[in-house]
Design a protein around this motif. Structure first.
Motif, mmCIF file in Angstrom:
data_model
loop_
_atom_site.group_PDB
_atom_site.id
_atom_site.type_symbol
_atom_site.label_atom_id
_atom_site.label_comp_id
_atom_site.label_asym_id
_atom_site.label_seq_id
_atom_site.Cartn_x
_atom_site.Cartn_y
_atom_site.Cartn_z
ATOM 1 N N PHE A 83 29.363 -10.961 -7.631
ATOM 2 C CA PHE A 83 28.852 -9.586 -7.665
ATOM 3 C C PHE A 83 29.195 -8.909 -8.994
ATOM 4 O O PHE A 83 30.109 -9.306 -9.708
ATOM 5 N N LYS A 84 28.442 -7.873 -9.307
ATOM 6 C CA LYS A 84 28.619 -7.131 -10.555
ATOM 7 C C LYS A 84 29.561 -5.944 -10.329
ATOM 8 O O LYS A 84 29.484 -5.264 -9.309
ATOM 9 N N ASN A 85 30.411 -5.710 -11.305
ATOM 10 C CA ASN A 85 31.332 -4.579 -11.219
ATOM 11 C C ASN A 85 31.427 -3.905 -12.586
ATOM 12 O O ASN A 85 30.945 -4.444 -13.593
ATOM 13 N N GLU A 86 32.032 -2.732 -12.614
ATOM 14 C CA GLU A 86 32.185 -1.982 -13.859
ATOM 15 C C GLU A 86 33.551 -1.296 -13.872
ATOM 16 O O GLU A 86 34.098 -0.963 -12.819
ATOM 17 N N TYR A 87 34.062 -1.076 -15.094
ATOM 18 C CA TYR A 87 35.340 -0.390 -15.251
ATOM 19 C C TYR A 87 35.294 0.507 -16.486
ATOM 20 O O TYR A 87 34.617 0.203 -17.469
ATOM 21 N N LEU A 88 36.030 1.601 -16.414
ATOM 22 C CA LEU A 88 36.341 2.399 -17.595
ATOM 23 C C LEU A 88 37.819 2.191 -17.887
ATOM 24 O O LEU A 88 38.662 2.359 -16.992
ATOM 25 N N ILE A 89 38.117 1.822 -19.122
ATOM 26 C CA ILE A 89 39.505 1.521 -19.482
ATOM 27 C C ILE A 89 39.882 2.312 -20.729
ATOM 28 O O ILE A 89 39.188 2.255 -21.749
ATOM 29 N N LEU A 90 40.976 3.050 -20.641
ATOM 30 C CA LEU A 90 41.489 3.829 -21.768
ATOM 31 C C LEU A 90 42.640 3.069 -22.413
ATOM 32 O O LEU A 90 43.607 2.709 -21.744
ATOM 33 N N ILE A 91 42.509 2.833 -23.720
ATOM 34 C CA ILE A 91 43.539 2.124 -24.475
ATOM 35 C C ILE A 91 44.143 3.074 -25.504
ATOM 36 O O ILE A 91 43.423 3.745 -26.242
ATOM 37 N N ASP A 92 45.464 3.125 -25.552
ATOM 38 C CA ASP A 92 46.176 3.943 -26.542
ATOM 39 C C ASP A 92 47.120 3.029 -27.317
ATOM 40 O O ASP A 92 48.152 2.604 -26.807
ATOM 41 N N MET A 93 46.752 2.737 -28.576
ATOM 42 C CA MET A 93 47.513 1.781 -29.367
ATOM 43 C C MET A 93 48.824 2.353 -29.898
ATOM 44 O O MET A 93 49.617 1.631 -30.494
ATOM 45 N N SER A 94 49.064 3.639 -29.687
ATOM 46 C CA SER A 94 50.354 4.194 -30.097
ATOM 47 C C SER A 94 51.464 3.738 -29.156
ATOM 48 O O SER A 94 52.647 3.847 -29.472
ATOM 49 N N SER A 95 51.062 3.233 -27.989
ATOM 50 C CA SER A 95 52.026 2.690 -27.033
ATOM 51 C C SER A 95 51.944 1.168 -27.081
ATOM 52 O O SER A 95 51.113 0.552 -26.417
ATOM 53 N N PHE A 96 52.777 0.554 -27.911
ATOM 54 C CA PHE A 96 52.694 -0.885 -28.127
ATOM 55 C C PHE A 96 53.077 -1.680 -26.879
ATOM 56 O O PHE A 96 52.527 -2.739 -26.611
ATOM 57 N N ILE A 97 54.021 -1.158 -26.112
ATOM 58 C CA ILE A 97 54.497 -1.897 -24.939
ATOM 59 C C ILE A 97 53.448 -1.917 -23.842
ATOM 60 O O ILE A 97 53.199 -2.948 -23.215
ATOM 61 N N SER A 98 52.810 -0.768 -23.611
ATOM 62 C CA SER A 98 51.812 -0.679 -22.539
ATOM 63 C C SER A 98 50.609 0.129 -23.014
ATOM 64 O O SER A 98 50.461 1.308 -22.670
ATOM 65 N N PRO A 99 49.720 -0.485 -23.808
ATOM 66 C CA PRO A 99 48.579 0.251 -24.366
ATOM 67 C C PRO A 99 47.494 0.594 -23.354
ATOM 68 O O PRO A 99 46.672 1.473 -23.606
ATOM 69 N N VAL A 100 47.454 -0.106 -22.210
ATOM 70 C CA VAL A 100 46.451 0.198 -21.185
ATOM 71 C C VAL A 100 46.915 1.436 -20.423
ATOM 72 O O VAL A 100 47.816 1.379 -19.593
ATOM 73 N N LYS A 101 46.280 2.573 -20.715
ATOM 74 C CA LYS A 101 46.746 3.834 -20.142
ATOM 75 C C LYS A 101 46.075 4.165 -18.812
ATOM 76 O O LYS A 101 46.665 4.816 -17.958
ATOM 77 N N GLU A 102 44.830 3.729 -18.637
ATOM 78 C CA GLU A 102 44.132 4.057 -17.390
ATOM 79 C C GLU A 102 42.990 3.076 -17.154
ATOM 80 O O GLU A 102 42.298 2.676 -18.094
#
Length: 413
Positions: free
Chosen positions: A237-256
């Motif tokens: 099946f097809k799915n979609e995501y919105l992903i916010l990346i913040d590179m100022s946080s090197f340890i955990s850049p995936v913010k949402e």
């Protein structure tokens, strides 16, 4: 020199170019711009990896460079020479063509370090004017935009791919994130899930943040008791995501991470992620392909040039450098209003310092806009964050009056 005389000088330059073109056929005629730049790069400098794209009145040029930066993040000397050679080829073409180009953007991107790029942006008429000795070389260099940065959209795409690889490989990094990826980890047997990215669109929200709209195809085996979900979510099946990346946080850049599907009030619901994605403004100028995302305009170009001039004014003038510290400067034009926000503080905390800061910046801004004969704005706002967000607002007419010394700084503060 008044505005009418400035416009007259620009008109004279234009007429000279037109008369030359009428007497002789252009060396690089419309329709052969891409071919001409590529040929010059190859024949003169042995560069055969240059790519060209014209968007409206903007000439986009892309070159891949192996080892763009040194270990201490400075421009590699060999890479700098390659950039210079391509820029010279661009200048030769844009000054000898009948195509009405206004801007060129040269992007050199590192083939080893993801997202590292050097961007050179210039106004075609500035190149012509310096060649006609209408502006000095020092003034010309201040008019060129030079940017070394790490492209946040490229870094964002890399992090998204790493994230989905971690999910597919069932690494410890992905363990806590699995519940967010609905419904595949909620209804599937453990370790049966496989997610394939089919498309990614990205937008730059800032110099460190990117928003990514991700489409996927997802495979899984239903867990016991969840077989009914196979009718709604068949394997593949097809799915979609919105992903916010913040590179100022090197340890955990995936913010949402926001999934298209979600469970609420005993039913499966859908979000229109594409519509949400489109509502965000893309502040990036260079795409993943290395070319401009849109045709450049003079208002934007001047907002960026002036913001850099503001900072350099207090860094290069010896007297100002001794008395003030400039830490940042940003500019934009919106709804025909220029806004410049900077952080310039006094080292001495003298009463006159506020006047010096604003008067020098306002005078320089008025002079630059006058020299470009730029009229497509209605006002300018200056904000100094170091002075408690102190603001000075001038209409276009008042800015011109200040440039002519018809308004004093005391009346503006």
């Amino acid at each position: 020199m008044n505005a009418r005389l400035t416009k007259y000088k620009i008109l004279v330059i234009f007429l000279i170019l037109v008369s030359l073109a009428s007497c002789n056929k252009p060396t690089y005629p419309t329709g052969k711009i891409e071919e001409s730049v590529l040929k010059l790069c190859k024949d003169e400098y042995k560069l055969d990896d240059v790519k060209i794209k014209i968007l409206g009145s903007t000439l986009g040029v892309y070159i891949p460079v192996e080892g763009l930066v040194t270990p201490d993040l400075k421009l590699n000397e060999k890479a700098g020479k390659k950039i210079e050679n391509v820029a010279l080829s661009i200048h030769r073409v844009i000054t000898s063509t009948d195509m009405p180009l206004k801007f060129y953007i040269l992007t050199a991107r590192d083939t080893k370090t993801t997202g590292a790029e050097f961007i050179l942006t210039g106004f075609v008429y500035d190149v012509i004017r310096v060649r006609l000795f209408d502006i000095s070389r020092g003034e010309y260099f201040q008019r060129i935009l030079r940017d070394f940065r790490f492209n946040p959209a490229m870094l964002g795409e890399q992090k998204v791919k790493e994230l989905f690889n971690a999910l597919n490989q069932n690494t410890s990094m992905a363990k806590n994130l699995k519940p967010i990826f609905y419904p595949i980890y909620a209804i599937g047997k453990k370790d049966s899930q496989k997610i394939e990215i089919t498309d990614i669109e990205s937008k730059e929200l800032s110099d460190r943040e990117s928003l990514l709209y991700v489409k996927t195809t997802e495979e899984y085996e239903a867990s016991p008791g969840f077989e009914a979900y196979l009718t709604v979510f068949p394997p593949g099946f097809k799915n979609e995501y919105l992903i916010l990346i913040d590179m100022s946080s090197f340890i955990s850049p995936v913010k949402e991470v926001v999934s298209k599907y979600f469970y609420s009030n005993n039913e499966i619901r859908e979000r229109n992620l594409k519509d949400t994605f489109e509502q965000y403004k893309d502040f990036g100028m260079i795409g993943i392909d290395g070319f401009p995302k849109k045709d450049m305009d003079l208002g934007w170009f001047l907002s960026q040039q002036l913001s850099r001039r503001i900072k350099s004014l207090f860094e290069e003038d010896k007297k100002l450098k001794n008395n003030f510290k400039a830490t940042s400067s940003q500019g934009e034009i919106k709804d025909r209003m220029f806004q410049f926000k900077f952080n310039i503080m006094s080292n001495n905390n003298q009463t006159m310092d506020e006047k010096i800061i604003f008067s020098r910046i306002i005078k320089m801004t008025g002079t630059v806009l006058h020299l470009y004969a730029f009229e497509e704005y209605k006002s300018v706002e200056f904000i100094n964050a170091a002075l408690g967000e102190k603001k000075v607002y001038l209409s276009k007419e008042d800015l011109e009056r200040f440039r002519k010394n018809e308004i004093k700084i005391d009346s503006l503060l």
